[in-house]
Design an enzyme around this catalytic site. Sequence first.
Site, short mmCIF file in Angstrom:
data_model
loop_
_atom_site.label_atom_id
_atom_site.label_comp_id
_atom_site.label_asym_id
_atom_site.label_seq_id
_atom_site.Cartn_x
_atom_site.Cartn_y
_atom_site.Cartn_z
N THR A 220 0.92 -1.43 0.33
CA THR A 220 0.11 0.32 -0.30
C THR A 220 0.94 0.93 -0.30
O THR A 220 1.39 2.17 0.97
CB THR A 220 -1.10 -0.16 1.28
OG1 THR A 220 -0.49 -0.33 2.08
CG2 THR A 220 -2.12 -0.45 1.05
N THR B 159 -1.06 -2.21 5.55
CA THR B 159 -1.32 -1.18 6.17
C THR B 159 -2.31 -0.28 5.80
O THR B 159 -1.75 -0.20 4.35
CB THR B 159 -0.38 -0.62 6.92
OG1 THR B 159 0.46 -1.32 7.22
CG2 THR B 159 -0.85 0.77 7.58
N LYS C 234 -2.99 0.70 13.47
CA LYS C 234 -1.62 0.83 12.87
C LYS C 234 -1.07 1.71 12.91
O LYS C 234 -0.30 1.67 12.90
CB LYS C 234 -2.18 -0.02 11.87
CG LYS C 234 -0.98 -0.48 10.89
CD LYS C 234 -0.12 -1.03 11.15
CE LYS C 234 1.35 -0.98 10.40
NZ LYS C 234 2.52 -1.64 10.94
N ARG D 11 9.62 9.53 33.22
CA ARG D 11 9.34 9.53 32.26
C ARG D 11 9.84 10.10 31.12
O ARG D 11 9.04 10.48 29.77
CB ARG D 11 8.11 11.01 32.37
CG ARG D 11 6.62 9.82 33.82
CD ARG D 11 6.25 10.63 34.14
NE ARG D 11 6.17 11.44 34.99
CZ ARG D 11 7.25 11.57 36.10
NH1 ARG D 11 6.69 10.68 37.34
NH2 ARG D 11 7.56 12.77 36.91
N CYS E 119 7.27 0.75 6.34
CA CYS E 119 6.30 1.76 7.30
C CYS E 119 5.95 2.78 8.12
O CYS E 119 5.38 3.42 7.26
CB CYS E 119 6.44 0.55 8.37
SG CYS E 119 6.73 -1.05 7.71
N ARG F 116 14.89 -1.16 1.52
CA ARG F 116 13.95 -0.49 0.66
C ARG F 116 13.88 1.20 1.83
O ARG F 116 14.01 1.59 2.72
CB ARG F 116 12.67 -1.07 1.55
CG ARG F 116 12.60 -1.71 0.57
CD ARG F 116 11.80 -2.93 0.49
NE ARG F 116 10.85 -3.69 2.01
CZ ARG F 116 9.86 -4.11 2.51
NH1 ARG F 116 8.67 -4.16 1.58
NH2 ARG F 116 10.06 -4.77 4.00
N1 SAJ Z 1 15.80 4.53 13.63
C1 SAJ Z 1 16.06 5.31 14.52
N2 SAJ Z 1 16.44 5.75 15.35
C2 SAJ Z 1 15.38 5.08 16.19
C3 SAJ Z 1 15.12 4.21 15.54
C4 SAJ Z 1 15.05 3.74 14.19
O1 SAJ Z 1 16.99 6.45 13.41
O2 SAJ Z 1 16.11 6.08 17.63
C5 SAJ Z 1 15.41 4.09 11.95
C6 SAJ Z 1 15.89 3.00 11.62
O3 SAJ Z 1 17.41 3.67 11.57
C7 SAJ Z 1 15.62 2.83 9.95
C8 SAJ Z 1 13.92 3.37 10.62
O4 SAJ Z 1 14.25 4.82 11.36
O5 SAJ Z 1 16.02 3.51 9.24
C9 SAJ Z 1 12.09 2.69 11.21
O6 SAJ Z 1 13.28 1.33 12.14
P1 SAJ Z 1 12.61 0.43 12.78
O7 SAJ Z 1 13.71 -0.34 13.50
O8 SAJ Z 1 11.70 2.23 13.53
O9 SAJ Z 1 11.59 0.26 12.34
P2 SAJ Z 1 10.29 -0.22 10.73
O10 SAJ Z 1 10.53 0.20 10.05
O11 SAJ Z 1 11.68 -1.96 10.55
O12 SAJ Z 1 9.60 -1.03 11.65
C10 SAJ Z 1 9.12 -0.40 12.20
C11 SAJ Z 1 8.44 -1.00 13.12
N3 SAJ Z 1 7.06 0.03 14.10
C12 SAJ Z 1 7.40 0.68 15.36
O13 SAJ Z 1 7.87 0.26 16.57
C13 SAJ Z 1 6.52 1.06 15.63
C14 SAJ Z 1 7.57 -2.48 13.74
O14 SAJ Z 1 6.76 -3.02 14.96
C15 SAJ Z 1 6.27 -2.41 12.07
O15 SAJ Z 1 5.33 -3.84 11.96
C16 SAJ Z 1 6.61 -2.19 11.32
O16 SAJ Z 1 7.13 -0.30 11.35
C17 SAJ Z 1 5.30 -2.22 9.89
O17 SAJ Z 1 5.78 -3.30 9.01
O18 SAJ Z 1 4.70 -1.35 10.18
#
Ligand code: SAJ
Length: 404
Positions: free
Chosen positions: A82, A118, A199, A239, A253, A320
């Site tokens: 999506t 999603t 979501k 907190r 995502c 990606r």
């Molecule tokens: N990132 C940062 N700083 C951080 C954390 C992450 O720069 O402190 C970056 C990462 O390097 C990466 C991006 O953000 O480039 C996303 O990575 P991620 O590990 O936060 O998440 P995704 O995209 O791999 O997976 C997310 C997850 N959602 C949440 O944590 C709310 C996962 O649980 C979902 O299932 C997934 O999206 C999805 O399919 O929607």
Amino acid sequence: MDEVNVIGLGYIGLPTALMFASSGVRVIGTDCKADVVEMLNKGELPFDETGMNDLFLAAKKNNIEFSSEYKKMRNYVVAVPTPFNPETKLIDESYIVKAVKQILEVCSNDATVVIESTVAPGTIEQFVRPIIESSGKTIHIAHAPERILPGQMLYELNNNSRTIGVDDEETGRHLKALYSSFCRGEIIVTDIKTAEMTKVIENTYRDINIAFANELATICRDGGMDVYEVIRIANKHPRVSILSPGPGVGGHCIAVDPWFLVGRYKEKAKLIRVAREVNDNMPSIVAHRIEDLMKENGVVSYEKVGLYGLTYKENINDVRESPTLQLLSLYKEQKDHFCVYDPYVKTKMVDGQVFDMHEFVNRCDFVVIMIGHDEIKNNSYILNDKIVLDTRNIAHNLNHLYHL
Ligand code: SAJ
């Protein structure tokens, strides 16, 4: 024994299909890509994920099949892409609509169609329900968005809590039983629009929090403060839990879902839009930092500048929307290419890519750490003589170390 036709065998659909099958549910996995179906029928997986080989073996014992065709089964789970329209920021629902139309061609009355992809709140009401109603068949619609994190998908499929949005209690009970075949987490049944919204806001929440950390990094740079020390101390507050700044947000995502809200609620989703913009701007901030450090250190050729990491996060092979690819797109007109290396990317994706860590280190005077894979985290000493821009704060005690 219950049965499911899983539509879309990508990052979500395939592990989900294998999970159902290995838990005793009869599964047919369907994908429009003939090469993916062929690979799976030969026993090969199209992408790596921790534990997936063993899960595949277990699923095959329970007789999972893969096909390009939709099959007549009691349940359908749709896990197709999506994307969003880059201009309007609205969701592109076309893959879902196409999948649902094809399901309706083969399914019988009383089938259950679960959308796992999603979607923006209201998408199912606006685009899916009318097609189902006009088919004249009695179909139970549901939305069961996934929540799994690449790198630990199988653990999270088993253990995370799930949300299932339905129209009636009976469908809720039926799907709760179906997903309980592998899901040990709490399964919460709600209405469809709440499930859609939940979501999308989970990923939006994370995007906003990452944007806050990224904005702090730029403020601290301007004010001559160490953002990591600032965050470390602030997080001692009971907190406060600030995330880590980085070179941008990749993946399919977090960098996508918040746009669904911005597209649909333009006037209201102000904070959400700004957070997305802050994160989208990070590769450009890294590019400026690279230019400044090249000047400051007398590095004149980009071929002497190495980008470590092509994936969107550490210790996986998924590229990606990766921040490195976003950064490289800013330099696409340039002839003099960066040297690029990622231990998880074994085929050529970009100009200047090398496939050996030592060759990478030998070629470069200046290394930009874009991803903190364990490989570099555990061996950062090999960069001791290099100029290093560490966008992930994983290297320590190097002679010429710079941060975001
Ligand atoms: N990132 C940062 N700083 C951080 C954390 C992450 O720069 O402190 C970056 C990462 O390097 C990466 C991006 O953000 O480039 C996303 O990575 P991620 O590990 O936060 O998440 P995704 O995209 O791999 O997976 C997310 C997850 N959602 C949440 O944590 C709310 C996962 O649980 C979902 O299932 C997934 O999206 C999805 O399919 O929607």
